[in-house]
Design a protein around this motif. Structure first.
Motif, PDB file in Angstrom:
ATOM      1  N   LEU A 110       0.753 -20.226 -55.050  1.00 11.68           N
ATOM      2  CA  LEU A 110       0.769 -19.276 -56.174  1.00 11.68           C
ATOM      3  C   LEU A 110       0.105 -19.971 -57.344  1.00 11.68           C
ATOM      4  O   LEU A 110       0.414 -21.133 -57.626  1.00 11.68           O
ATOM      5  CB  LEU A 110       2.211 -18.950 -56.580  1.00 11.68           C
ATOM      6  CG  LEU A 110       3.041 -18.067 -55.679  1.00 11.68           C
ATOM      7  CD1 LEU A 110       4.405 -17.829 -56.304  1.00 11.68           C
ATOM      8  CD2 LEU A 110       2.339 -16.736 -55.469  1.00 11.68           C
ATOM      9  N   TYR A 113      -2.315 -17.988 -63.013  1.00 10.41           N
ATOM     10  CA  TYR A 113      -3.171 -17.092 -63.803  1.00 10.41           C
ATOM     11  C   TYR A 113      -2.393 -15.948 -64.436  1.00 10.41           C
ATOM     12  O   TYR A 113      -2.655 -15.554 -65.551  1.00 10.41           O
ATOM     13  CB  TYR A 113      -4.302 -16.521 -62.933  1.00 10.41           C
ATOM     14  CG  TYR A 113      -5.362 -17.556 -62.621  1.00 10.41           C
ATOM     15  CD1 TYR A 113      -6.012 -18.241 -63.643  1.00 10.41           C
ATOM     16  CD2 TYR A 113      -5.710 -17.854 -61.310  1.00 10.41           C
ATOM     17  CE1 TYR A 113      -6.978 -19.203 -63.358  1.00 10.41           C
ATOM     18  CE2 TYR A 113      -6.676 -18.802 -61.016  1.00 10.41           C
ATOM     19  CZ  TYR A 113      -7.305 -19.480 -62.051  1.00 10.41           C
ATOM     20  OH  TYR A 113      -8.252 -20.419 -61.769  1.00 10.41           O
ATOM     21  N   ARG A 132       8.085 -15.710 -52.395  1.00 10.99           N
ATOM     22  CA  ARG A 132       6.629 -15.701 -52.148  1.00 10.99           C
ATOM     23  C   ARG A 132       6.144 -17.033 -51.597  1.00 10.99           C
ATOM     24  O   ARG A 132       5.209 -17.073 -50.800  1.00 10.99           O
ATOM     25  CB  ARG A 132       5.890 -15.352 -53.439  1.00 10.99           C
ATOM     26  CG  ARG A 132       6.192 -13.905 -53.871  1.00 10.99           C
ATOM     27  CD  ARG A 132       5.255 -13.417 -54.927  1.00 10.99           C
ATOM     28  NE  ARG A 132       3.869 -13.502 -54.506  1.00 10.99           N
ATOM     29  CZ  ARG A 132       2.839 -13.528 -55.346  1.00 10.99           C
ATOM     30  NH1 ARG A 132       3.066 -13.481 -56.635  1.00 10.99           N
ATOM     31  NH2 ARG A 132       1.609 -13.606 -54.900  1.00 10.99           N
ATOM     32  N   TYR A 146      -8.848 -14.368 -42.854  1.00  9.30           N
ATOM     33  CA  TYR A 146     -10.164 -14.968 -43.106  1.00  9.30           C
ATOM     34  C   TYR A 146     -10.042 -16.061 -44.148  1.00  9.30           C
ATOM     35  O   TYR A 146      -9.232 -15.976 -45.063  1.00  9.30           O
ATOM     36  CB  TYR A 146     -11.206 -13.928 -43.553  1.00  9.30           C
ATOM     37  CG  TYR A 146     -10.808 -13.007 -44.692  1.00  9.30           C
ATOM     38  CD1 TYR A 146      -9.968 -11.920 -44.475  1.00  9.30           C
ATOM     39  CD2 TYR A 146     -11.283 -13.211 -45.985  1.00  9.30           C
ATOM     40  CE1 TYR A 146      -9.627 -11.057 -45.511  1.00  9.30           C
ATOM     41  CE2 TYR A 146     -10.949 -12.357 -47.033  1.00  9.30           C
ATOM     42  CZ  TYR A 146     -10.106 -11.283 -46.779  1.00  9.30           C
ATOM     43  OH  TYR A 146      -9.759 -10.427 -47.796  1.00  9.30           O
ATOM     44  N   ILE A 188      -1.514 -15.764 -49.574  1.00  6.01           N
ATOM     45  CA  ILE A 188      -2.666 -16.580 -49.965  1.00  6.01           C
ATOM     46  C   ILE A 188      -2.244 -18.040 -49.835  1.00  6.01           C
ATOM     47  O   ILE A 188      -1.227 -18.461 -50.407  1.00  6.01           O
ATOM     48  CB  ILE A 188      -3.105 -16.266 -51.423  1.00  6.01           C
ATOM     49  CG1 ILE A 188      -3.419 -14.773 -51.607  1.00  6.01           C
ATOM     50  CG2 ILE A 188      -4.298 -17.138 -51.825  1.00  6.01           C
ATOM     51  CD1 ILE A 188      -4.543 -14.213 -50.763  1.00  6.01           C
ATOM     52  N   MET A 218     -12.020  -4.450 -53.148  1.00  2.00           N
ATOM     53  CA  MET A 218     -12.106  -5.745 -53.859  1.00  2.00           C
ATOM     54  C   MET A 218     -13.537  -6.266 -53.944  1.00  2.00           C
ATOM     55  O   MET A 218     -13.865  -7.003 -54.862  1.00  2.00           O
ATOM     56  CB  MET A 218     -11.204  -6.775 -53.195  1.00  2.00           C
ATOM     57  CG  MET A 218      -9.764  -6.601 -53.602  1.00  2.00           C
ATOM     58  SD  MET A 218      -8.732  -7.988 -53.173  1.00  2.00           S
ATOM     59  CE  MET A 218      -7.181  -7.471 -53.945  1.00  2.00           C
ATOM     60  N   SER A 224     -14.370 -10.950 -56.655  1.00  2.00           N
ATOM     61  CA  SER A 224     -14.952 -11.006 -55.316  1.00  2.00           C
ATOM     62  C   SER A 224     -16.463 -10.776 -55.364  1.00  2.00           C
ATOM     63  O   SER A 224     -17.229 -11.483 -54.716  1.00  2.00           O
ATOM     64  CB  SER A 224     -14.296  -9.971 -54.397  1.00  2.00           C
ATOM     65  OG  SER A 224     -12.930 -10.283 -54.240  1.00  2.00           O
ATOM     66  N   PHE A 230     -17.019 -15.685 -48.037  1.00  2.00           N
ATOM     67  CA  PHE A 230     -16.049 -15.499 -46.962  1.00  2.00           C
ATOM     68  C   PHE A 230     -16.460 -16.196 -45.674  1.00  2.00           C
ATOM     69  O   PHE A 230     -17.641 -16.283 -45.359  1.00  2.00           O
ATOM     70  CB  PHE A 230     -15.860 -14.002 -46.688  1.00  2.00           C
ATOM     71  CG  PHE A 230     -15.415 -13.242 -47.906  1.00  2.00           C
ATOM     72  CD1 PHE A 230     -14.098 -13.283 -48.302  1.00  2.00           C
ATOM     73  CD2 PHE A 230     -16.316 -12.534 -48.678  1.00  2.00           C
ATOM     74  CE1 PHE A 230     -13.669 -12.611 -49.442  1.00  2.00           C
ATOM     75  CE2 PHE A 230     -15.908 -11.861 -49.826  1.00  2.00           C
ATOM     76  CZ  PHE A 230     -14.585 -11.897 -50.214  1.00  2.00           C
TER      77      PHE A 230
HETATM   78  C1  VOV Z   1      -2.654  -7.105 -51.034  1.00  2.00           C
HETATM   79  C2  VOV Z   1      -2.789  -7.206 -52.278  1.00  2.00           C
HETATM   80  C3  VOV Z   1      -3.081  -8.370 -53.153  1.00  2.00           C
HETATM   81  C4  VOV Z   1      -2.409  -8.642 -54.317  1.00  2.00           C
HETATM   82  C5  VOV Z   1      -1.234  -7.853 -54.910  1.00  2.00           C
HETATM   83  C6  VOV Z   1      -2.989  -9.815 -54.896  1.00  2.00           C
HETATM   84  C7  VOV Z   1      -2.588 -10.369 -56.119  1.00  2.00           C
HETATM   85  C8  VOV Z   1      -2.995 -11.642 -56.509  1.00  2.00           C
HETATM   86  C9  VOV Z   1      -2.524 -12.278 -57.708  1.00  2.00           C
HETATM   87  C10 VOV Z   1      -1.564 -11.658 -58.716  1.00  2.00           C
HETATM   88  C11 VOV Z   1      -3.096 -13.526 -57.750  1.00  2.00           C
HETATM   89  C12 VOV Z   1      -2.943 -14.585 -58.857  1.00  2.00           C
HETATM   90  C13 VOV Z   1      -1.604 -15.196 -58.915  1.00  2.00           C
HETATM   91  C14 VOV Z   1      -1.153 -15.729 -57.580  1.00  2.00           C
HETATM   92  O1  VOV Z   1      -0.343 -15.012 -56.976  1.00  2.00           O
HETATM   93  O2  VOV Z   1      -1.653 -16.761 -57.156  1.00  2.00           O
HETATM   94  C15 VOV Z   1      -3.894 -13.661 -56.569  1.00  2.00           C
HETATM   95  C16 VOV Z   1      -4.579 -14.812 -56.211  1.00  2.00           C
HETATM   96  C17 VOV Z   1      -5.509 -14.832 -55.203  1.00  2.00           C
HETATM   97  N1  VOV Z   1      -5.883 -13.804 -54.379  1.00  2.00           N
HETATM   98 FE1  VOV Z   1      -5.048 -11.983 -54.318  1.00  2.00          FE
HETATM   99  N2  VOV Z   1      -4.010 -10.265 -54.079  1.00  2.00           N
HETATM  100  C18 VOV Z   1      -4.121  -9.401 -53.028  1.00  2.00           C
HETATM  101  C19 VOV Z   1      -5.052  -9.428 -51.980  1.00  2.00           C
HETATM  102  C20 VOV Z   1      -6.038 -10.404 -51.917  1.00  2.00           C
HETATM  103  C21 VOV Z   1      -7.181 -10.357 -51.026  1.00  2.00           C
HETATM  104  C22 VOV Z   1      -7.486  -9.240 -50.058  1.00  2.00           C
HETATM  105  C23 VOV Z   1      -7.908 -11.482 -51.248  1.00  2.00           C
HETATM  106  C24 VOV Z   1      -9.249 -11.821 -50.604  1.00  2.00           C
HETATM  107  C25 VOV Z   1     -10.379 -11.485 -51.552  1.00  2.00           C
HETATM  108  C26 VOV Z   1     -11.357 -10.477 -51.030  1.00  2.00           C
HETATM  109  O3  VOV Z   1     -12.185  -9.985 -51.836  1.00  2.00           O
HETATM  110  O4  VOV Z   1     -11.359 -10.179 -49.833  1.00  2.00           O
HETATM  111  C27 VOV Z   1      -7.226 -12.266 -52.230  1.00  2.00           C
HETATM  112  C28 VOV Z   1      -7.628 -13.510 -52.642  1.00  2.00           C
HETATM  113  C29 VOV Z   1      -6.902 -14.240 -53.573  1.00  2.00           C
HETATM  114  C30 VOV Z   1      -7.161 -15.627 -53.860  1.00  2.00           C
HETATM  115  C31 VOV Z   1      -8.209 -16.492 -53.176  1.00  2.00           C
HETATM  116  C32 VOV Z   1      -6.291 -16.003 -54.857  1.00  2.00           C
HETATM  117  C33 VOV Z   1      -6.219 -17.395 -55.519  1.00  2.00           C
HETATM  118  C34 VOV Z   1      -7.286 -17.433 -56.582  1.00  2.00           C
HETATM  119  C35 VOV Z   1      -7.343 -18.671 -57.420  1.00  2.00           C
HETATM  120  O5  VOV Z   1      -8.435 -18.936 -57.967  1.00  2.00           O
HETATM  121  O6  VOV Z   1      -6.336 -19.369 -57.557  1.00  2.00           O
HETATM  122  N3  VOV Z   1      -6.113 -11.566 -52.644  1.00  2.00           N
HETATM  123  N4  VOV Z   1      -3.852 -12.481 -55.854  1.00  2.00           N
END
Ligand code: VOV
Length: 250
Positions: A110, A113, A132, A146, A188, A218, A224, A230
């Motif tokens: 986690l 941010y 989480r 992925y 994640i 996304m 993204s 990816f």
């Molecule tokens: C299913 C839904 C979903 C939800 C609710 C969600 C939310 C969030 C939150 C609130 C946060 C930040 C705080 C934390 O929780 O870390 C993140 C963080 C992150 N995510 Fe996300 N993400 C989702 C989904 C989700 C997807 C489908 C992807 C792939 C991107 C895509 O284009 O294919 C992704 C990627 C990430 C990554 C790589 C990070 C870390 C980034 C970094 O630089 O540290 N993520 N994500």
């Protein structure tokens, strides 16, 4: 200096993808095959003991397409336990009829941010944060996995953006993600220093089409669209004992 995001780190994760060597599996006698399947099921039941004790979690899915036949995703408190799980699998009779096709090592992560204001509370004691970092993986119909990176190239270098800008971009990412609440569950896991990409993305859904919808949406979001790269995508269907027996019946 650019401020690094702070991470909270939970259970270690191994995604172990295997392909079945069908040609040699078909040559095995019926009794030997049955014994190997029974031994495999016992191994999976042992893995599940950690789920029951809440000291770990696992997901077991078949994989559609030629990249692999199944994946065992395990979450544990230590990297050593993950290795034991991997080695124990390799010692099973069924392992002689599988080919390692891909693996991924990471830790549930986690970032801060979207974290609230600083408080004196230890986040590792917060029940929501704990759920989480140490998640009970859902037994939903489908999995999608992925690995991914954030770009480090001229004009699009995530790691050169000020913290405030990254926070703003992640806010928009989070909003899209949240609109899939109840439809897609995401895990994640960070893999910098552990594996070939920076994060593993594991998604679970009852309706497989929700993966495509979420990931496509996304793609248009700046995090993204501008900054993500990816690796290979894997998609699959849940396996229980009955489905495993069916899969391995020849
Ligand atoms: C299913 C839904 C979903 C939800 C609710 C969600 C939310 C969030 C939150 C609130 C946060 C930040 C705080 C934390 O929780 O870390 C993140 C963080 C992150 N995510 Fe996300 N993400 C989702 C989904 C989700 C997807 C489908 C992807 C792939 C991107 C895509 O284009 O294919 C992704 C990627 C990430 C990554 C790589 C990070 C870390 C980034 C970094 O630089 O540290 N993520 N994500």
């Amino acid at each position: 200096m650019i401020e690094a995001a702070q991470t909270l780190d939970g259970w270690y994760v191994l995604h172990d993808f295997r392909s079945i060597d069908w040609a040699s599996w078909k040559l095995v006698s019926e009794e030997e095959r049955q014994a190997a399947v029974e031994e495999f099921i016992k191994y999976l039941e042992k893995i599940n003991e950690a789920d029951i004790a809440k000291t770990g979690s696992h997901a077991f899915y078949s994989i559609v397409g030629q990249k692999a036949d199944f994946v065992l995703m395990t979450l544990r408190e230590t990297m050593e336990e993950l290795q034991e799980i991997e080695t124990e699998f390799n010692k099973l009779a069924i392992a002689d009829f599988t080919i390692p096709s891909f693996s991924y090592v990471s830790v549930v992560e986690l970032s801060n941010y979207l974290a609230g204001k600083d408080s004196d509370e230890d986040p590792y004691q917060n029940p929501h944060v704990r759920s989480r970092l140490y998640p009970e993986l859902p037994r939903w119909n489908h999995i999608c996995f992925y690995p991914m990176d954030k770009r480090r190239q001229e004009g699009a270098n995530w790691y050169m953006l000020p913290m405030d800008e990254r926070k703003e971009l992640m806010r928009s990412h989070g909003l899209i993600g949240r609109s899939y609440a109840g439809k897609v569950k995401q895990i994640i896991s960070g893999s910098v220093g552990f594996d070939d990409h920076e994060w593993g993305v594991t998604l679970f859904a009852e309706d497989v089409l929700q993966f495509k919808k979420l990931i496509y949406e996304m793609r248009f979001d700046e995090v993204s669209a501008r900054y993500a790269e990816f690796g290979a995508f894997f998609v699959g269907n849940i396996l229980d004992n009955e489905k495993l027996v069916k899969l391995l019946t020849v």
